[in-house]
Scaffold this motif. Structure first.
Motif, mmCIF file in Angstrom:
data_model
loop_
_atom_site.group_PDB
_atom_site.id
_atom_site.type_symbol
_atom_site.label_atom_id
_atom_site.label_comp_id
_atom_site.label_asym_id
_atom_site.label_seq_id
_atom_site.Cartn_x
_atom_site.Cartn_y
_atom_site.Cartn_z
ATOM 1 N N ASN A 112 0.836 -1.195 0.000
ATOM 2 C CA ASN A 112 0.000 0.000 0.000
ATOM 3 C C ASN A 112 0.873 1.248 0.000
ATOM 4 O O ASN A 112 1.775 1.340 -0.839
ATOM 5 N N ASP A 113 0.662 2.196 0.848
ATOM 6 C CA ASP A 113 1.187 3.564 0.715
ATOM 7 C C ASP A 113 2.678 3.705 0.375
ATOM 8 O O ASP A 113 3.519 3.031 0.976
ATOM 9 N N GLN A 151 4.565 0.489 2.053
ATOM 10 C CA GLN A 151 3.917 -0.428 2.983
ATOM 11 C C GLN A 151 3.788 -1.793 2.300
ATOM 12 O O GLN A 151 3.324 -1.882 1.150
ATOM 13 N N TRP A 191 -3.704 -7.070 3.232
ATOM 14 C CA TRP A 191 -3.071 -6.172 4.199
ATOM 15 C C TRP A 191 -2.761 -6.924 5.497
ATOM 16 O O TRP A 191 -3.545 -7.763 5.942
ATOM 17 N N PHE A 194 3.974 1.513 10.182
ATOM 18 C CA PHE A 194 3.035 2.187 9.301
ATOM 19 C C PHE A 194 3.732 3.333 8.558
ATOM 20 O O PHE A 194 4.922 3.560 8.685
ATOM 21 N N THR A 195 2.917 4.107 7.848
ATOM 22 C CA THR A 195 3.429 5.087 6.895
ATOM 23 C C THR A 195 4.267 6.195 7.529
ATOM 24 O O THR A 195 3.995 6.619 8.653
ATOM 25 N N ARG A 203 -1.488 9.083 13.106
ATOM 26 C CA ARG A 203 -0.482 8.378 12.293
ATOM 27 C C ARG A 203 -0.062 9.176 11.063
ATOM 28 O O ARG A 203 -0.637 10.198 10.744
ATOM 29 N N ASP A 204 0.957 8.650 10.383
ATOM 30 C CA ASP A 204 1.443 9.132 9.089
ATOM 31 C C ASP A 204 2.079 10.523 9.196
ATOM 32 O O ASP A 204 1.615 11.490 8.563
ATOM 33 N N GLU A 243 -5.996 10.564 6.816
ATOM 34 C CA GLU A 243 -4.783 9.756 6.748
ATOM 35 C C GLU A 243 -3.779 10.415 5.796
ATOM 36 O O GLU A 243 -4.151 11.164 4.898
HETATM 37 C C1 FRU Z 1 -3.431 4.432 4.524
HETATM 38 C C2 FRU Z 1 -3.048 3.754 5.826
HETATM 39 C C3 FRU Z 1 -2.225 4.690 6.704
HETATM 40 C C4 FRU Z 1 -1.448 3.732 7.552
HETATM 41 C C5 FRU Z 1 -1.152 2.620 6.581
HETATM 42 C C6 FRU Z 1 -1.056 1.267 7.193
HETATM 43 O O1 FRU Z 1 -3.607 3.529 3.492
HETATM 44 O O2 FRU Z 1 -4.176 3.316 6.499
HETATM 45 O O3 FRU Z 1 -3.000 5.610 7.428
HETATM 46 O O4 FRU Z 1 -0.290 4.292 8.084
HETATM 47 O O5 FRU Z 1 -2.181 2.649 5.612
HETATM 48 O O6 FRU Z 1 -0.625 0.326 6.271
#
Ligand code: FRU
Length: 489
Positions: free
Chosen positions: A56-57, A73, A81, A117-118, A188-189, A252
């Motif tokens: 993902n991200d 990710q 996921w 995470f991100t 987060r992020d 996010e």
């Molecule tokens: C966005 C998200 C972020 C998080 C990550 C986890 O897609 O939900 O907010 O850090 O993915 O994988």
């Protein structure tokens, strides 16, 4: 040999046998998966994606020592996921990628045991550093995501490795908890930046029944952070879903940067991605929005930008699947990195985006149809009264359609998107087709990232429909795969 020795040795050898056959099975399975992925026509050929499994991200993209580094990710164990690590790839030119070993893994028993995470690059420091969100399972009192039983903290890792492959995590998070007293919906992020000798950091968050927000922190050393106030804040959609991202109560993946004489804020919420252009007032340290819009109308999420070696602001994003997790498991992969977009500001303070101009050199020549599901379509048409459009077919199967009804919008893959013409009265469509991905750029203003999983055994034919005289140009070209085997290594 006594009885004990015999038992131990026979146990060991039978255990070894079991282990060996498990290993052989695992290797066989891996080889079979590789074989399947190499033959999968839906796997992109010029987009970055891991050799297998889930991504993902984008995280902490940067130009460093002559190469682009991209982290993202990644679940090393499955095409869904979970167990989130940071995968790592390098590129000389933003398109040809080489995978490197995983850069960041959850540390058992530590503050990121449940996932890394991100995160983003921490700029303006001597030793390359990243800020990311560490996640652990926790008691309901400590949880930072409603109903999830997990706690999010902001963490810092540094690297003295010239390849940026090995990272050392600080023993403790730099932010152990959200600001006390706030009823936040997620934490987060992180997205840091530096202004003079002061660092700032936005953290994706929001307030219960109020709306998503970016929490603004400041620091004198990039390690000790003080909470100031929300940098920007949105509105709750009054929905009652448990996940606050679905109700607009949580933003996010914020990203915040200067562009021309303005500032741009990007965030992801309610399964959509937004841009806002405005000013960052250095007196009140708040972002004041002037214009806003959707960054993409399709399967695009969690974007992150960087400045390239030419000084351009480049945006990356995650192309999501639109098929079920079961189908992803069967396929053995899920997710891809969208093509990079160069961002600029229009005279009306709206965000403009297009792939870097040097991407034209990856074309393999003009074609009559798109072969092997990898190519580019450029089309210009007259904006006016006549209904017209573009159809992508394989034999008699309609794969994808763009319909223009003669007004100020165009329907692309079922989504209605605003449309305006340039000074010449023309609108331009630029489509990148790669496996199951179709990214359509409209006038370098609107983008629609679509997924198309329908089989195309007869190649892809592109046809203009409706008013013939509305068509100005239609060009098709192939695009060279970045690897021979669809594994993008
Ligand atoms: C966005 C998200 C972020 C998080 C990550 C986890 O897609 O939900 O907010 O850090 O993915 O994988």
């Amino acid at each position: 040999m006594n009885r004990r020795k015999f038992l131990v040795s026979s146990l060991t050898s039978s255990a070894m046998c079991a282990l060996r056959s498990r290993l052989v099975l695992a290797l066989d399975e891996q080889a079979a998966l590789r074989e399947k992925l190499m033959r999968d026509p839906l796997r992109p050929q010029f987009h970055l994606l891991p050799p297998a499994n889930w991504m993902n991200d984008p995280c902490a993209p940067r130009f460093f020592s002559g190469r682009y580094h991209m982290f993202f990710q990644y679940n090393p164990g499955a095409a869904v996921w979970g167990d989130i690590h940071w995968a790592h790839a390098v590129s000389p030119d933003l398109i040809h990628w080489k995978h490197l070993p995983v850069a960041l893994s959850p540390t058992p028993g530590s503050y990121d045991a449940y996932g890394c995470f991100t995160g983003s690059v921490l700029p303006g420091v001597d030793v390359p550093s990243i800020l990311y969100t560490g996640v652990t399972k926790c008691s309901p009192q400590e949880e930072t995501i409603r109903g999830e039983g997990v706690r999010e903290v902001q963490c810092l890792a540094t690297s003295t490795d010239p390849e940026l492959g090995r990272w050392t995590k600080l023993p403790k998070p730099v932010l152990e908890a959200p600001p006390p007293g706030l009823k936040i919906t997620g934490f987060r992020d992180p997205c840091p930046w530096k202004d003079g000798d002061t660092w700032y950091m936005g953290v994706g968050s929001g307030f219960n029944k109020v709306g998503g927000a970016v929490l603004l922190y400041t620091s004198r050393d990039g390690r000790n952070w003080t909470y100031l106030h929300p940098l920007a804040q949105g509105k709750w959609n009054e929905g009652t879903k448990v996940n606050p991202v679905d109700t607009g109560e949580m933003w996010e993946c914020p990203d915040f940067f200067p562009l021309a004489d303005k500032h741009v804020l990007l965030y992801s919420t309610e399964r959509k991605v937004y841009w806002e252009v405005g000013t960052f007032d250095k007196r009140d340290l708040r972002f004041h929005t002037e214009t806003r819009g959707l960054l993409d109308h399709g399967s695009y999420y969690a974007m992150k930008s960087m400045v390239d070696e030419k000084g351009r602001r480049i945006l990356w994003g995650w192309v999501q699947e639109t098929r079920s997790p079961e189908e992803c498991k069967v396929a053995g992969w899920a997710g891809a990195m969208a093509l990079p977009r160069v961002l600029s500001l229009g005279p009306d303070n709206t965000l403009r985006m297009d792939v870097p101009p040097e991407f034209a050199s990856f074309r393999t020549g003009t074609q009559k149809s798109i072969k092997d599901r990898a190519g580019e379509v450029i089309c210009k048409f007259k904006v006016g009264q006549s209904a017209c459009g573009l159809e992508l077919r394989s034999g008699t199967t309609l794969l994808f359609a763009i319909q223009y009804g003669g007004a100020s919008s165009v329907t692309i893959g079922g989504k209605t998107i605003p449309l305006s013409s340039g000074r010449d009265g023309l609108a331009s469509l630029r489509l990148f087709i790669d496996g199951s991905i179709i990214e359509t750029f409209v006038n370098s203003r609107e983008v629609m990232t679509a997924r198309c999983y329908a089989p195309a055994p007869a190649g892809i034919q592109v046809a203009w429909t409706g008013a013939v005289d509305a068509l100005s140009t239609l060009e098709l070209s192939g695009i060279a795969p970045i690897s021979k085997d669809r594994l993008t290594v």
